[in-house]
Design a protein around this motif. Sequence first.
Motif, PDB file in Angstrom:
ATOM      1  N   SER A 112       0.793  -1.223   0.000  1.00 44.90           N
ATOM      2  CA  SER A 112       0.000   0.000   0.000  1.00 44.90           C
ATOM      3  C   SER A 112       0.826   1.274   0.000  1.00 44.90           C
ATOM      4  O   SER A 112       0.304   2.349  -0.270  1.00 44.90           O
ATOM      5  CB  SER A 112      -0.890   0.019   1.251  1.00 44.90           C
ATOM      6  OG  SER A 112      -0.080  -0.022   2.419  1.00 44.90           O
ATOM      7  N   GLY A 113       2.098   1.152   0.360  1.00 46.94           N
ATOM      8  CA  GLY A 113       2.903   2.348   0.580  1.00 46.94           C
ATOM      9  C   GLY A 113       2.739   2.894   1.989  1.00 46.94           C
ATOM     10  O   GLY A 113       3.343   3.905   2.348  1.00 46.94           O
ATOM     11  N   ARG A 114       1.924   2.219   2.815  1.00 44.91           N
ATOM     12  CA  ARG A 114       1.693   2.645   4.201  1.00 44.91           C
ATOM     13  C   ARG A 114       2.073   1.488   5.127  1.00 44.91           C
ATOM     14  O   ARG A 114       1.328   0.505   5.232  1.00 44.91           O
ATOM     15  CB  ARG A 114       0.220   3.027   4.393  1.00 44.91           C
ATOM     16  CG  ARG A 114      -0.220   4.176   3.527  1.00 44.91           C
ATOM     17  CD  ARG A 114      -1.676   4.571   3.796  1.00 44.91           C
ATOM     18  NE  ARG A 114      -2.601   3.452   3.620  1.00 44.91           N
ATOM     19  CZ  ARG A 114      -3.073   3.081   2.423  1.00 44.91           C
ATOM     20  NH1 ARG A 114      -2.709   3.723   1.322  1.00 44.91           N
ATOM     21  NH2 ARG A 114      -3.920   2.065   2.338  1.00 44.91           N
TER      22      ARG A 114
ATOM     23  N   ARG B  21      -4.515  -4.617 -15.496  1.00 45.60           N
ATOM     24  CA  ARG B  21      -4.059  -3.303 -15.036  1.00 45.60           C
ATOM     25  C   ARG B  21      -3.344  -2.541 -16.145  1.00 45.60           C
ATOM     26  O   ARG B  21      -3.221  -1.318 -16.090  1.00 45.60           O
ATOM     27  CB  ARG B  21      -3.099  -3.448 -13.852  1.00 45.60           C
ATOM     28  CG  ARG B  21      -3.760  -3.801 -12.549  1.00 45.60           C
ATOM     29  CD  ARG B  21      -4.408  -2.615 -11.902  1.00 45.60           C
ATOM     30  NE  ARG B  21      -5.080  -2.983 -10.655  1.00 45.60           N
ATOM     31  CZ  ARG B  21      -6.010  -2.239 -10.083  1.00 45.60           C
ATOM     32  NH1 ARG B  21      -6.392  -1.098 -10.629  1.00 45.60           N
ATOM     33  NH2 ARG B  21      -6.578  -2.648  -8.969  1.00 45.60           N
ATOM     34  N   ALA B  22      -2.802  -3.277 -17.113  1.00 48.64           N
ATOM     35  CA  ALA B  22      -2.082  -2.662 -18.236  1.00 48.64           C
ATOM     36  C   ALA B  22      -1.010  -1.692 -17.762  1.00 48.64           C
ATOM     37  O   ALA B  22      -0.807  -0.619 -18.322  1.00 48.64           O
ATOM     38  CB  ALA B  22      -3.073  -1.947 -19.167  1.00 48.64           C
ATOM     39  N   GLY B  23      -0.322  -2.080 -16.694  1.00 51.88           N
ATOM     40  CA  GLY B  23       0.797  -1.279 -16.214  1.00 51.88           C
ATOM     41  C   GLY B  23       0.426  -0.086 -15.375  1.00 51.88           C
ATOM     42  O   GLY B  23       1.278   0.753 -15.050  1.00 51.88           O
ATOM     43  N   ALA B  24      -0.838   0.037 -14.960  1.00 50.31           N
ATOM     44  CA  ALA B  24      -1.275   1.204 -14.186  1.00 50.31           C
ATOM     45  C   ALA B  24      -1.012   0.997 -12.698  1.00 50.31           C
ATOM     46  O   ALA B  24      -0.864  -0.124 -12.213  1.00 50.31           O
ATOM     47  CB  ALA B  24      -2.758   1.444 -14.419  1.00 50.31           C
ATOM     48  N   ILE B  25      -0.965   2.107 -11.971  1.00 49.59           N
ATOM     49  CA  ILE B  25      -0.868   2.050 -10.518  1.00 49.59           C
ATOM     50  C   ILE B  25      -2.129   1.388  -9.963  1.00 49.59           C
ATOM     51  O   ILE B  25      -3.245   1.786 -10.310  1.00 49.59           O
ATOM     52  CB  ILE B  25      -0.715   3.467  -9.926  1.00 49.59           C
ATOM     53  CG1 ILE B  25       0.609   4.096 -10.357  1.00 49.59           C
ATOM     54  CG2 ILE B  25      -0.832   3.434  -8.404  1.00 49.59           C
ATOM     55  CD1 ILE B  25       1.820   3.528  -9.711  1.00 49.59           C
TER      56      ILE B  25
ATOM     57  N   LYS C  96      -6.756   6.104  -6.441  1.00 48.08           N
ATOM     58  CA  LYS C  96      -6.185   7.464  -6.344  1.00 48.08           C
ATOM     59  C   LYS C  96      -5.139   7.728  -7.421  1.00 48.08           C
ATOM     60  O   LYS C  96      -4.717   8.868  -7.610  1.00 48.08           O
ATOM     61  CB  LYS C  96      -5.557   7.668  -4.959  1.00 48.08           C
ATOM     62  CG  LYS C  96      -6.548   7.618  -3.823  1.00 48.08           C
ATOM     63  CD  LYS C  96      -5.867   7.821  -2.479  1.00 48.08           C
ATOM     64  CE  LYS C  96      -4.990   6.637  -2.115  1.00 48.08           C
ATOM     65  NZ  LYS C  96      -4.450   6.737  -0.727  1.00 48.08           N
ATOM     66  N   GLY C  97      -4.664   6.642  -8.071  1.00 51.77           N
ATOM     67  CA  GLY C  97      -3.641   6.804  -9.085  1.00 51.77           C
ATOM     68  C   GLY C  97      -2.244   6.920  -8.527  1.00 51.77           C
ATOM     69  O   GLY C  97      -1.286   7.170  -9.271  1.00 51.77           O
ATOM     70  N   VAL C  98      -2.096   6.720  -7.231  1.00 55.17           N
ATOM     71  CA  VAL C  98      -0.790   6.816  -6.588  1.00 55.17           C
ATOM     72  C   VAL C  98      -0.798   5.961  -5.335  1.00 55.17           C
ATOM     73  O   VAL C  98      -1.835   5.800  -4.676  1.00 55.17           O
ATOM     74  CB  VAL C  98      -0.439   8.290  -6.248  1.00 55.17           C
ATOM     75  CG1 VAL C  98      -1.407   8.854  -5.198  1.00 55.17           C
ATOM     76  CG2 VAL C  98       0.998   8.430  -5.767  1.00 55.17           C
ATOM     77  N   LEU C  99       0.353   5.360  -5.022  1.00 53.00           N
ATOM     78  CA  LEU C  99       0.511   4.618  -3.768  1.00 53.00           C
ATOM     79  C   LEU C  99       1.460   5.370  -2.860  1.00 53.00           C
ATOM     80  O   LEU C  99       2.447   5.935  -3.322  1.00 53.00           O
ATOM     81  CB  LEU C  99       1.067   3.209  -4.057  1.00 53.00           C
ATOM     82  CG  LEU C  99       0.085   2.224  -4.700  1.00 53.00           C
ATOM     83  CD1 LEU C  99       0.811   0.943  -5.062  1.00 53.00           C
ATOM     84  CD2 LEU C  99      -1.073   1.917  -3.764  1.00 53.00           C
TER      85      LEU C  99
END
Length: 214
Positions: free
Chosen positions: A129-131, A203-207, A211-214
């Motif tokens: 998650s980045g958290r 996902r085709a390489g998407a985050i 939110k578009g960001v982790l």
Amino acid sequence: MQTSERPTTESQHPELILSPRTASVSRKTGETDVYVSLNLDGTGNCSARTGIPFLDHMLHQISSHGLIDLEVQAKGDIEIDDHHTNEDVGITLGQALGKALGDRKGIVRFGHFLAPLDEALVQVALDFSGRPHLSYGLEIPTQRVGTYDTQLVREFFVAVVNHSQMTLHIRQLDGINSHHIIEATFKAFARAMRMAVEVDPRRAGAIPSSKGVL
């Protein structure tokens, strides 16, 4: 009759042809000297020499069941205690995981697994998650397995979580044998992580976040 070949996932999604997801990290302090190298897309090859036999055994579980090629070399002040080496291996492994994942584009992100080992049953759920967060629910009945202090299991996962920036939940559903409980935990962690780091072609390489960001 003419037949046509179905296009491969790579031809449908050329952005999914990934560069190798590998990382090597060294950490040297006044107490330890640790080197970790890993390949997230490996086959489960492992070389672990930390000076702590039981920790080596658990690192083999991560590699084998997570299908991660893993090399861990560590020298530490184990004549005093295993704590520093155990923690610094966890820190360095966490850093290597984060480095190999990079921006985390295209991964499944979430993983979970329920691992039995004889009478022990342990559930792990995780999120890259980045958290960083750890919920730790093991109740290990003995202070040691061999020479390994069982309090160090939690310290290892704290270090991995903080330095890979993952959310990790560990729940013990059953178990009375300390070795079985700990090994089931590492196996469940490995399989959950294997699920989470897989590339999701949709996902085709998407985050992997709304939110578009982790």
